[in-house]
Structure formats: C-alpha cells, structure tokens
Enzyme design. Sequence first.
Site, short mmCIF file in Angstrom:
data_model
loop_
_atom_site.label_atom_id
_atom_site.label_comp_id
_atom_site.label_asym_id
_atom_site.label_seq_id
_atom_site.Cartn_x
_atom_site.Cartn_y
_atom_site.Cartn_z
N HIS A 124 0.84 -1.19 0.00
CA HIS A 124 0.00 0.00 0.00
C HIS A 124 0.87 1.24 0.00
CE1 HIS A 124 0.72 -0.71 4.29
NE2 HIS A 124 0.22 0.48 4.59
N HIS A 144 1.31 3.95 2.04
CA HIS A 144 1.84 4.69 3.20
C HIS A 144 3.36 4.82 3.13
CE1 HIS A 144 -1.95 4.07 5.90
NE2 HIS A 144 -2.08 5.07 5.07
N ASP A 154 5.78 4.57 5.20
CA ASP A 154 6.64 3.54 5.80
C ASP A 154 6.54 2.21 5.05
OD1 ASP A 154 4.00 3.22 6.79
OD2 ASP A 154 4.72 2.10 8.53
N HIS A 155 5.90 2.24 3.88
CA HIS A 155 5.83 1.05 3.02
C HIS A 155 6.33 1.32 1.61
CE1 HIS A 155 3.57 -1.58 5.80
NE2 HIS A 155 3.30 -0.42 6.35
N HIS A 159 -7.54 -0.68 5.65
CA HIS A 159 -6.49 0.20 6.21
C HIS A 159 -6.24 1.34 5.23
CE1 HIS A 159 -2.88 1.30 8.42
NE2 HIS A 159 -2.16 1.15 7.32
N ASP A 170 -0.29 -4.12 6.29
CA ASP A 170 -0.93 -3.64 7.52
C ASP A 170 -2.39 -4.07 7.63
OD1 ASP A 170 1.42 -2.41 8.19
OD2 ASP A 170 0.70 -0.35 7.93
N HIS A 181 4.63 -4.95 11.07
CA HIS A 181 5.00 -4.26 12.31
C HIS A 181 5.10 -5.23 13.49
CE1 HIS A 181 4.47 -0.07 10.89
NE2 HIS A 181 3.52 -0.60 10.11
#
Length: 256
Positions: A57, A59, A61-62, A115, A134, A172
Amino acid sequence: MSKLIVHQFPCLSDNYGYLLHDPETGATGAIDTPEVAPILKALEEKGWTLTHILNTHHHFDHAGGNLELKEKTGCTIIGPKGEAPRIPGIDIALGDGDICEFGSRKAQVLEVGGHTLGHIAYYFPQDGIAFVGDTLFALGCGRIFEGTAEQMWGSLQKLMGLPDETVVYCAHEYTQANARFAATIEPANEALQARIKEIDAKRAEGKPTVPTTIGLEKATNPFLRPMSEEVQKTLNLVGAPLVDVFAETRARKDSF
C-alpha cells in the site's frame, strides 16, 4: 524446486523489512520499502541483487524508499492497482485475482482494503507464505484509515480463507500491545493466554513475534473471532451480525 527464502530485519521504530529471494532464478524482492539503509545492508550481507519491490500500500513507511532503491538498482516496482498514482515509481499495477510474476514463482494478489482503500497482499501458494502489509497483524489488524469496517472485515475473511498453515508476514512488531487488548476481549481463551506468555518471553529476549500463521490467528486474534460467544458477550453483541462485532472490536482497540 528450492523454496523461496525470506530474510526479515527491523526497520524504523517498529517496522519489519523483508527480502524475498528465489534461489532458482536469483530474483530478489523487497516487500515494501520502509527504510533504505537497512534494506541495502541486508542485500549486501546476503549477496543478493534487488530485482523487485512488492508494495502492499501507499503509506510512506511502506513505499517511501521506492525511488531511491529503484535509482540504485533498476528494480521493477509492483504495487496495488487501486493506489497506483500514490506508489512512487510503480511499473506494474495489480489488483484482486491478478498474478504477480516473481522469478520462478507466481503469487496470487488479494485485494485487502480497509487500512487503505487499495491495499493488496501477496500469497505464494507453492511456498505457503503471505505478505499482508498492515491488513492483518499478529493478534491484531490495521486501523481503518480509508475504508470501512465492512470492507476490512471482508478483507480479513479473505485472508482467513487461506490454509491454516500459511505463514503470515506482517509489517510491524505490535504483538505485545495487541495481546494486552486481546486479553480484554476474550479472557477465557486458553490458546490466547498461552500465546501471551510466549509473546512476553520472546520480547523479553528481544526476539520477533512475527511471522505468525493463519491458523494461530484464527484461534487467538480477536479481530478474526467475532463468531466467538465470549467475544460477543464481552461486547454486549450476542447474536449480532459478525461485521458489527468486528466493528465494535476495532473501535475499542482504537481507544485502548
């Protein structure tokens, strides 16, 4: 045929980075790009050359390391069709039911939004592994930022339909906090109580609690257990539609 190799390492404060390596062809993929330096270090340590990025996805941090890694390696970036404009450097956009070609393997793409709206997971049936970003966590699920509870519950049901022995790699290390919440939702679940002790022991030694399995999550993860009589009683929703039980569980976790 040799099995795919998964190399797991910490990134940022609580993310995991994953390198997926196909010994048959040398193909090496980064599952998301949370942090460039640890990914490059892991590649160097393993002696692998990055050929792919598989984004789940959009985001940061991805997908935040996409462009730098592409510039350094020339890798091909694969990501969710529903979020293609938000995936930096994307070359191949895939949606639900599509096949992701990776070395000698074919991964099934599952759309698991909630998400984020277009979130996808990669399931490698030959190797019995799934990368779920996530959407699903050990004893948890992603916060619903863009989708709806109905969408997220549908996504989790899709993952629950995978074989119980499927090894699940989530993004995570949230398990200990998730466990504290899970114990408030289904305290009499003996499998959950036993798992909490194992989790606490692992974290005390600095060991990861990820990966997990579909079967273990179905037995202990409250977000996958709205059908549990105890969960329904805890939430005062006995006999309610499962999506309503799930939604209430998610709402309570948001404020836990």
